[in-house]
Design a protein around this motif. Structure first.
Motif, PDB file in Angstrom:
ATOM      1  N   ASP A 197       0.827  -1.204   0.000  1.00  0.00           N
ATOM      2  CA  ASP A 197       0.000   0.000   0.000  1.00  0.00           C
ATOM      3  C   ASP A 197       0.860   1.252   0.000  1.00  0.00           C
ATOM      4  O   ASP A 197       0.526   2.248  -0.651  1.00  0.00           O
ATOM      5  CB  ASP A 197      -0.925   0.002   1.224  1.00  0.00           C
ATOM      6  CG  ASP A 197      -1.969  -1.103   1.181  1.00  0.00           C
ATOM      7  OD1 ASP A 197      -2.406  -1.448   0.066  1.00  0.00           O
ATOM      8  OD2 ASP A 197      -2.342  -1.618   2.246  1.00  0.00           O
ATOM      9  N   ALA A 198       1.964   1.223   0.740  1.00  0.00           N
ATOM     10  CA  ALA A 198       2.855   2.379   0.779  1.00  0.00           C
ATOM     11  C   ALA A 198       3.449   2.663  -0.596  1.00  0.00           C
ATOM     12  O   ALA A 198       3.558   3.821  -1.013  1.00  0.00           O
ATOM     13  CB  ALA A 198       3.956   2.154   1.808  1.00  0.00           C
ATOM     14  N   VAL A 199       3.856   1.599  -1.306  1.00  0.00           N
ATOM     15  CA  VAL A 199       4.388   1.784  -2.665  1.00  0.00           C
ATOM     16  C   VAL A 199       3.311   2.365  -3.570  1.00  0.00           C
ATOM     17  O   VAL A 199       3.578   3.287  -4.366  1.00  0.00           O
ATOM     18  CB  VAL A 199       4.932   0.463  -3.221  1.00  0.00           C
ATOM     19  CG1 VAL A 199       5.343   0.624  -4.684  1.00  0.00           C
ATOM     20  CG2 VAL A 199       6.120  -0.023  -2.398  1.00  0.00           C
ATOM     21  N   SER A 200       2.097   1.871  -3.461  1.00  0.00           N
ATOM     22  CA  SER A 200       0.992   2.396  -4.282  1.00  0.00           C
ATOM     23  C   SER A 200       0.758   3.874  -4.011  1.00  0.00           C
ATOM     24  O   SER A 200       0.579   4.672  -4.948  1.00  0.00           O
ATOM     25  CB  SER A 200      -0.295   1.614  -4.001  1.00  0.00           C
ATOM     26  OG  SER A 200      -0.187   0.285  -4.433  1.00  0.00           O
ATOM     27  N   MET A 201       0.765   4.264  -2.737  1.00  0.00           N
ATOM     28  CA  MET A 201       0.539   5.667  -2.399  1.00  0.00           C
ATOM     29  C   MET A 201       1.678   6.545  -2.897  1.00  0.00           C
ATOM     30  O   MET A 201       1.459   7.671  -3.355  1.00  0.00           O
ATOM     31  CB  MET A 201       0.356   5.815  -0.895  1.00  0.00           C
ATOM     32  CG  MET A 201      -0.999   5.339  -0.389  1.00  0.00           C
ATOM     33  SD  MET A 201      -1.238   5.658   1.371  1.00  0.00           S
ATOM     34  CE  MET A 201      -0.703   4.092   2.056  1.00  0.00           C
TER      35      MET A 201
ATOM     36  N   SER B 138      -5.477   8.815   1.766  1.00  0.00           N
ATOM     37  CA  SER B 138      -5.073   7.435   1.505  1.00  0.00           C
ATOM     38  C   SER B 138      -4.388   6.825   2.724  1.00  0.00           C
ATOM     39  O   SER B 138      -4.606   5.654   3.050  1.00  0.00           O
ATOM     40  CB  SER B 138      -4.131   7.375   0.296  1.00  0.00           C
ATOM     41  OG  SER B 138      -4.773   7.807  -0.882  1.00  0.00           O
ATOM     42  N   ILE B 139      -3.553   7.630   3.395  1.00  0.00           N
ATOM     43  CA  ILE B 139      -2.915   7.168   4.631  1.00  0.00           C
ATOM     44  C   ILE B 139      -3.974   6.765   5.636  1.00  0.00           C
ATOM     45  O   ILE B 139      -3.917   5.698   6.260  1.00  0.00           O
ATOM     46  CB  ILE B 139      -2.026   8.279   5.230  1.00  0.00           C
ATOM     47  CG1 ILE B 139      -0.827   8.561   4.329  1.00  0.00           C
ATOM     48  CG2 ILE B 139      -1.595   7.933   6.647  1.00  0.00           C
ATOM     49  CD1 ILE B 139       0.289   7.581   4.423  1.00  0.00           C
ATOM     50  N   ARG B 140      -4.955   7.614   5.794  1.00  0.00           N
ATOM     51  CA  ARG B 140      -6.026   7.355   6.761  1.00  0.00           C
ATOM     52  C   ARG B 140      -6.780   6.078   6.409  1.00  0.00           C
ATOM     53  O   ARG B 140      -7.122   5.281   7.282  1.00  0.00           O
ATOM     54  CB  ARG B 140      -6.977   8.546   6.801  1.00  0.00           C
ATOM     55  CG  ARG B 140      -8.183   8.383   7.725  1.00  0.00           C
ATOM     56  CD  ARG B 140      -9.118   9.576   7.570  1.00  0.00           C
ATOM     57  NE  ARG B 140     -10.345   9.382   8.304  1.00  0.00           N
ATOM     58  CZ  ARG B 140     -10.534   9.738   9.564  1.00  0.00           C
ATOM     59  NH1 ARG B 140      -9.544  10.282  10.245  1.00  0.00           N
ATOM     60  NH2 ARG B 140     -11.695   9.547  10.162  1.00  0.00           N
ATOM     61  N   ASP B 141      -7.027   5.880   5.119  1.00  0.00           N
ATOM     62  CA  ASP B 141      -7.802   4.715   4.691  1.00  0.00           C
ATOM     63  C   ASP B 141      -7.008   3.422   4.805  1.00  0.00           C
ATOM     64  O   ASP B 141      -7.578   2.350   5.040  1.00  0.00           O
ATOM     65  CB  ASP B 141      -8.280   4.896   3.245  1.00  0.00           C
ATOM     66  CG  ASP B 141      -9.361   5.962   3.117  1.00  0.00           C
ATOM     67  OD1 ASP B 141      -9.960   6.314   4.144  1.00  0.00           O
ATOM     68  OD2 ASP B 141      -9.581   6.447   1.995  1.00  0.00           O
ATOM     69  N   LYS B 142      -5.682   3.505   4.610  1.00  0.00           N
ATOM     70  CA  LYS B 142      -4.866   2.290   4.565  1.00  0.00           C
ATOM     71  C   LYS B 142      -4.192   1.948   5.883  1.00  0.00           C
ATOM     72  O   LYS B 142      -3.922   0.780   6.160  1.00  0.00           O
ATOM     73  CB  LYS B 142      -3.803   2.429   3.476  1.00  0.00           C
ATOM     74  CG  LYS B 142      -4.350   2.489   2.058  1.00  0.00           C
ATOM     75  CD  LYS B 142      -5.016   1.194   1.652  1.00  0.00           C
ATOM     76  CE  LYS B 142      -5.442   1.244   0.182  1.00  0.00           C
ATOM     77  NZ  LYS B 142      -6.104  -0.027  -0.232  1.00  0.00           N
ATOM     78  N   ALA B 143      -3.887   2.956   6.695  1.00  0.00           N
ATOM     79  CA  ALA B 143      -3.197   2.687   7.955  1.00  0.00           C
ATOM     80  C   ALA B 143      -4.091   1.872   8.871  1.00  0.00           C
ATOM     81  O   ALA B 143      -5.299   2.153   8.987  1.00  0.00           O
ATOM     82  CB  ALA B 143      -2.796   3.994   8.629  1.00  0.00           C
TER      83      ALA B 143
END
Length: 445
Positions: free
Chosen positions: A239-243, A278-283
């Motif tokens: 997810d981090a790579v995607s963001m 995106s951070i909020r949604d994925k973290a």
């Protein structure tokens, strides 16, 4: 949940968005504190500008580190970018060694080469020095040119085959970093992105996007900063790579569409809101800080409390306790009195929450820890409890305790697995004719 602090070790280019002027806002947008250790100050970056000023700050690195040490300042991660000399590499390595035993993550972007060539400021022996820094890293993010120089293979230009990239990933394991992200990967014309591998788990993947024509300064710093910010916010590697790819590519697209002079860097600022979302949604965890967060806890409590307690306590008691302790109004009041609520997220949905506060100077009290049925067996409960314990330790807690219903066998087994022991039992009135019959469990932190 304690806010994390990253130390970004880069130069400052006062104009032309790169290095610290990129790392500071992007990492901050991820909700992570970004401290800085500037290695040099330039009037502009060196790409396309002439006559720029340059002040070397190598001599300040050690005194700054010594001052931080005297104050007991700690960092959760160190993120290094452009380092202009062997001396700077050695000083950063000393800084990292001085933080051994503190569980500090090290992220290294080995900035020194691109398109098959070393940057003109570096000699042919520089890659060996940069590799020695990469060997101390938890994650490195080189491009293919930098890997070629560090590993000693002949550079090939894009497009690549997946077999070729897999072979390079195998070779890169020799550096010793547990995780790697290689940027600038392309398998076909018009597509470019990044590939990652976690050597400890075998997890590997790629994120590709449409390539925008032209060369854009500072995009490596945008990618690296977004990657580090997302990872330190708790996002999974994929997810981090995607963001990071999304923020980088969207920044290039905005800059290309506006026909901006590329020497001044890319427009990443207009993408920070989406990046933060995106951070909020994925973290997996976030601190409840908005009305939406509080309403989410309210909604989860209405489901999970009856589900948990109806089989083990008198009829109506769970509903009574929710109305008394877990309405949005009650939660707001608790937060105003010092409680911290964390919300756990899984596959884009809120699935659990944890509430805790300090009692006195050295005791952490965990008041609430609940996971919805769809979040169980995912490690969410363990993640929340460990985050609460870390938050307590960060403010000086030496012990932690909580209460658990004596008939809640599943919860008791979980807490015992986490190292808590039964310390006492107590019985008392909840209100409206209802009673609690609990164990107090606790452990040292």
């Amino acid at each position: 949940m304690r806010q994390k602090r990253i130390l970004a070790v880069h130069d400052i280019s006062c104009v032309g968005k790169c290095s610290l002027t990129v790392a500071l806002p992007i990492i901050s947008a991820a909700g992570v504190e970004c401290a800085v250790l500037p290695t040099a100050v330039l009037s502009t970056h060196t790409g396309g500008f002439t006559g720029f000023t340059f002040r070397d700050l190598t001599g300040d690195i050690k005194p700054i580190g010594a001052h931080w040490s005297s104050l007991g300042i700690r960092f959760d991660a160190i993120y290094t970018g452009f380092l202009g000399s062997f001396e700077q590499i050695e000083l950063v390595k000393e800084l990292i060694d001085g933080m051994s035993g503190q569980d500090v993550k090290v992220y290294v972007d080995p900035v020194m080469a691109d398109k098959g060539k070393m940057y003109s400021v570096f000699g042919p022996d520089f890659p060996a020095g940069m590799r020695s820094l990469c060997e101390k890293a938890d994650l490195i993010m080189p491009n293919m040119t930098e890997l070629a120089f560090m590993l000693g293979f002949e550079y090939k230009d894009v497009p690549y085959t997946r077999e070729y990239v897999d072979d390079i990933l195998d070779k890169a394991k020799a550096i010793g970093a547990p995780r790697i992200v290689i940027t600038g990967i392309s398998y076909e014309p018009g597509k470019i992105g990044a590939i990652y591998r976690d050597y400890s788990t075998g997890d590997q993947g790629e994120v590709m996007a449409d390539e925008v024509p032209g060369y854009y300064h500072g995009t490596g710093d945008v990618f690296g900063s977004a990657l580090v910010g997302a990872l330190e916010s708790g996002a999974a590697l994929k997810d981090a790579v995607s963001m990071a790819v999304e923020l980088t590519v969207s920044s290039i697209v905005r800059t290309h569409s506006a026909c901006t002079d590329v020497r001044f860097g890319v427009n990443f600022e207009c993408g920070l809101t989406q990046y933060a979302r995106s951070i909020r949604d994925k973290a997996p965890l976030r601190i409840a800080s908005t009305d939406d967060d509080i309403m989410s806890i309210d909604a989860m409590a209405k489901v999970v409390w009856p589900e948990t307690y109806d089989p083990i306590i008198p009829e109506g008691q769970a509903e009574y306790m929710v109305k008394r302790f877990q309405t949005a109004e009650a939660i707001r009041k608790q937060i105003s009195e010092g409680f911290v609520y964390e919300i756990a997220r899984l596959d884009g949905e809120d699935v659990g929450y944890c509430g805790y506060k300090m009692e006195g100077e050295d005791v952490l009290y965990v008041s609430k820890l609940y996971v919805l049925a769809e979040g169980r067996k995912s490690g969410i409960g363990k993640l929340m409890l460990e985050a609460a314990m870390d938050a307590g330790r960060a403010v000086g807690a030496k012990r932690m305790h909580l209460s658990v219903n004596k008939s809640n066998v599943r919860a008791i087994e979980f807490y015992e697995h986490m190292g808590l022991v039964k310390e006492s039992s107590y019985y008392g009135e909840v209100g409206d004719g209802f009673y609690y019959d609990d164990y107090r469990m606790g452990c040292d932190l």
